[in-house]
Design a protein around this motif. Structure first.
Motif, PDB file in Angstrom:
ATOM      1  N   UNK A 142      44.023  38.103  32.689  1.00 15.89           N
ATOM      2  CA  UNK A 142      43.440  37.084  33.569  1.00 15.89           C
ATOM      3  C   UNK A 142      44.335  35.844  33.629  1.00 15.89           C
ATOM      4  N   UNK A 143      44.863  35.423  32.438  1.00 15.04           N
ATOM      5  CA  UNK A 143      45.726  34.234  32.397  1.00 15.04           C
ATOM      6  C   UNK A 143      47.018  34.483  33.176  1.00 15.04           C
ATOM      7  N   UNK A 144      47.646  35.647  32.918  1.00  9.74           N
ATOM      8  CA  UNK A 144      48.887  36.002  33.619  1.00  9.74           C
ATOM      9  C   UNK A 144      48.654  36.033  35.129  1.00  9.74           C
ATOM     10  N   UNK A 145      47.547  36.655  35.512  1.00  7.48           N
ATOM     11  CA  UNK A 145      47.241  36.776  36.943  1.00  7.48           C
ATOM     12  C   UNK A 145      47.111  35.392  37.579  1.00  7.48           C
ATOM     13  N   UNK A 146      46.527  34.471  36.802  1.00  9.76           N
ATOM     14  CA  UNK A 146      46.348  33.110  37.306  1.00  9.76           C
ATOM     15  C   UNK A 146      47.703  32.464  37.583  1.00  9.76           C
ATOM     16  N   UNK A 147      48.643  32.572  36.601  1.00 13.91           N
ATOM     17  CA  UNK A 147      49.958  31.938  36.764  1.00 13.91           C
ATOM     18  C   UNK A 147      50.829  32.648  37.784  1.00 13.91           C
ATOM     19  N   UNK A 148      50.706  33.953  37.887  1.00 11.51           N
ATOM     20  CA  UNK A 148      51.547  34.694  38.820  1.00 11.51           C
ATOM     21  C   UNK A 148      50.972  34.700  40.232  1.00 11.51           C
ATOM     22  N   UNK A 149      49.841  34.020  40.367  1.00 12.77           N
ATOM     23  CA  UNK A 149      49.274  33.878  41.702  1.00 12.77           C
ATOM     24  C   UNK A 149      48.439  35.053  42.158  1.00 12.77           C
ATOM     25  N   UNK A 150      48.232  36.047  41.293  1.00 12.42           N
ATOM     26  CA  UNK A 150      47.381  37.184  41.679  1.00 12.42           C
ATOM     27  C   UNK A 150      45.918  36.761  41.617  1.00 12.42           C
TER      28      UNK A 150
ATOM     29  N   UNK B 135      35.054  47.018  17.604  1.00 12.89           N
ATOM     30  CA  UNK B 135      36.470  46.719  17.403  1.00 12.89           C
ATOM     31  C   UNK B 135      37.273  47.018  18.672  1.00 12.89           C
ATOM     32  N   UNK B 136      37.056  48.196  19.256  1.00 11.07           N
ATOM     33  CA  UNK B 136      37.789  48.545  20.482  1.00 11.07           C
ATOM     34  C   UNK B 136      37.425  47.601  21.610  1.00 11.07           C
ATOM     35  N   UNK B 137      36.142  47.215  21.661  1.00 12.32           N
ATOM     36  CA  UNK B 137      35.709  46.301  22.721  1.00 12.32           C
ATOM     37  C   UNK B 137      36.430  44.968  22.580  1.00 12.32           C
ATOM     38  N   UNK B 138      36.599  44.512  21.344  1.00  9.71           N
ATOM     39  CA  UNK B 138      37.276  43.241  21.111  1.00  9.71           C
ATOM     40  C   UNK B 138      38.727  43.318  21.585  1.00  9.71           C
TER      41      UNK B 138
ATOM     42  N   UNK C 258      41.980  37.294  40.445  1.00  8.23           N
ATOM     43  CA  UNK C 258      41.235  37.955  39.375  1.00  8.23           C
ATOM     44  C   UNK C 258      40.500  39.163  39.939  1.00  8.23           C
ATOM     45  N   UNK C 259      40.262  40.143  39.096  1.00  4.56           N
ATOM     46  CA  UNK C 259      39.585  41.338  39.604  1.00  4.56           C
ATOM     47  C   UNK C 259      38.180  40.970  40.071  1.00  4.56           C
ATOM     48  N   UNK C 260      37.697  41.744  40.987  1.00  7.44           N
ATOM     49  CA  UNK C 260      36.433  41.418  41.644  1.00  7.44           C
ATOM     50  C   UNK C 260      35.213  41.756  40.815  1.00  7.44           C
TER      51      UNK C 260
ATOM     52  N   UNK D 240      40.335  41.177  24.640  1.00  7.17           N
ATOM     53  CA  UNK D 240      41.542  40.351  24.444  1.00  7.17           C
ATOM     54  C   UNK D 240      42.580  40.662  25.507  1.00  7.17           C
ATOM     55  N   UNK D 241      42.827  41.954  25.740  1.00  7.39           N
ATOM     56  CA  UNK D 241      43.788  42.401  26.747  1.00  7.39           C
ATOM     57  C   UNK D 241      43.425  41.873  28.129  1.00  7.39           C
ATOM     58  N   UNK D 242      42.143  41.974  28.439  1.00  8.84           N
ATOM     59  CA  UNK D 242      41.663  41.508  29.744  1.00  8.84           C
ATOM     60  C   UNK D 242      41.874  40.003  29.896  1.00  8.84           C
TER      61      UNK D 242
END
Ligand code: UDP
Ligand code: MG
Length: 311
Positions: A248-256, A235-238, A258-260, A242-244
């Protein structure tokens, strides 16, 4: 037979004669007319059996159950209990950590109608702080895990009635945590506070890993909760995953970026470890089920010596 005293012995040649002397005195003090002392030789490699054989020649109250090899404390005790004929049965260790002199008082409680008079250690002499901390931790875990109320600071030292013994012997399980099984039987049970002494002689027959194994036997025979441990993890992993994903989507739109790979690798390793733990736990239970299903006899007796026949 009014009373049986059952003692499993493994390499106790330094204690066994003193044990015999003190238990005999305690039986005489307790005022019973008929009693027996059942000593189990659990495949000792020292002079324990030789001393037992010498004693059985001279004492008609002695019964020696000689096992075919070392079966471990709980199974040796079971073998002794299976041979006990008394209306009340005292279980104790060979090293005299549990004083047999308490027998008359314990028997008095039993005669008042208490089925199980279990020794509760108010003080423990001669034990390392490490063992005491481990014991504490173990009982906390056990009481959290299991549905049966298993008293803390209690060993196998206890006086039980015939009906409790018959119920106990009717349980076919191999992984035996006898004090827990007796608690599970029910009827009237009462604590009997006493001070646990240091060993009379010799060293503990429970090295660290044997204790860990014993602890897991105890937990697994009273609880399937460890099997369910995967569910909160999953459950915690899920939630984390989800948070990750959102990140990832936000980072894509904000131009950041993705983590390595490092963070990815960490996450993968972490969850692989969790999975392995859960598989391991399942394996423990499957292993125990497998052993149980084979239905082998719990112990094998080489020979029984009875004082009355020999003497
Ligand atoms: N014992 C046994 N078989 C074994 C290990 C222990 O019959 O494989 C007996 C041992 O002789 C003693 C009792 O079980 O009478 C408890 O063992 P010990 O005193 O070493 O345990 P501790 O008191 O250190 O927990
Ligand atoms: Mg001991």
């Amino acid at each position: 037979m009014e009373l049986s005293v059952v003692v499993p012995c493994y390499n106790e040649d330094e204690s066994v004669e003193e044990l015999h002397r003190r238990v005999t005195a305690a039986c005489k003090d307790s005022g019973v007319k008929t009693y027996e002392i059942v000593l189990v030789n659990d495949g000792s490699s020292d002079g324990t059996l030789a001393k037992m054989k010498a004693m059985v020649e001279a004492d008609p109250h002695l019964v020696i159950v000689d096992l075919s090899r070392n079966h471990g404390h709980q199974l040796a005790l079971t073998a002794g209990l299976a041979h006990a004929q008394g209306d009340h049965i005292l279980i104790m260790d060979a090293d005299l950590q549990d004083p047999p002199e308490l027998l008359p008082d314990m028997l008095a409680r039993a005669h008042d109608g208490i089925d199980v008079v279990y020794g509760e250690r108010v003080k423990r002499e001669g034990e390392t702080w490490f063992k005491l901390v481990m014991a504490k931790l173990f009982y906390k875990t056990l009481s959290y895990m299991s549905d049966v109320e298993i008293p803390e600071n209690v060993g196998d030292f206890r006086l039980i009635s015939r009906r409790v013994l018959d119920e106990l012997l009717a349980m076919p399980e191999r992984q035996r945590f006898i004090r827990g099984m007796i608690a599970w039987v029910g009827f009237k049970q009462e604590a009997f506070p006493y001070e646990r002494k240091a060993r009379f002689a010799g060293t503990t027959k429970y090295p660290f890993w044997k204790l860990v194994h014993f602890a897991f036997d105890a937990i697994s025979s009273f609880s399937i909760r460890p099997l369910r441990i995967a569910i909160p993890f999953a459950f915690s992993a899920a939630v984390l995953a989800g948070g990750l994903g959102i990140y990832a989507i936000l980072a894509y739109f904000l131009g950041g970026t993705a983590s390595g790979w490092a963070s990815l690798a960490t996450i993968i390793t972490f969850f692989s470890a969790l999975q392995l733990i859960c598989i391991g736990l399942i394996g423990e239970y499957i292993g125990r089920t497998y052993i149980q299903v084979k239905g082998r006899p719990l112990f094998i007796v080489r020979k029984v010596f009875r004082g009355s026949e020999a003497g």
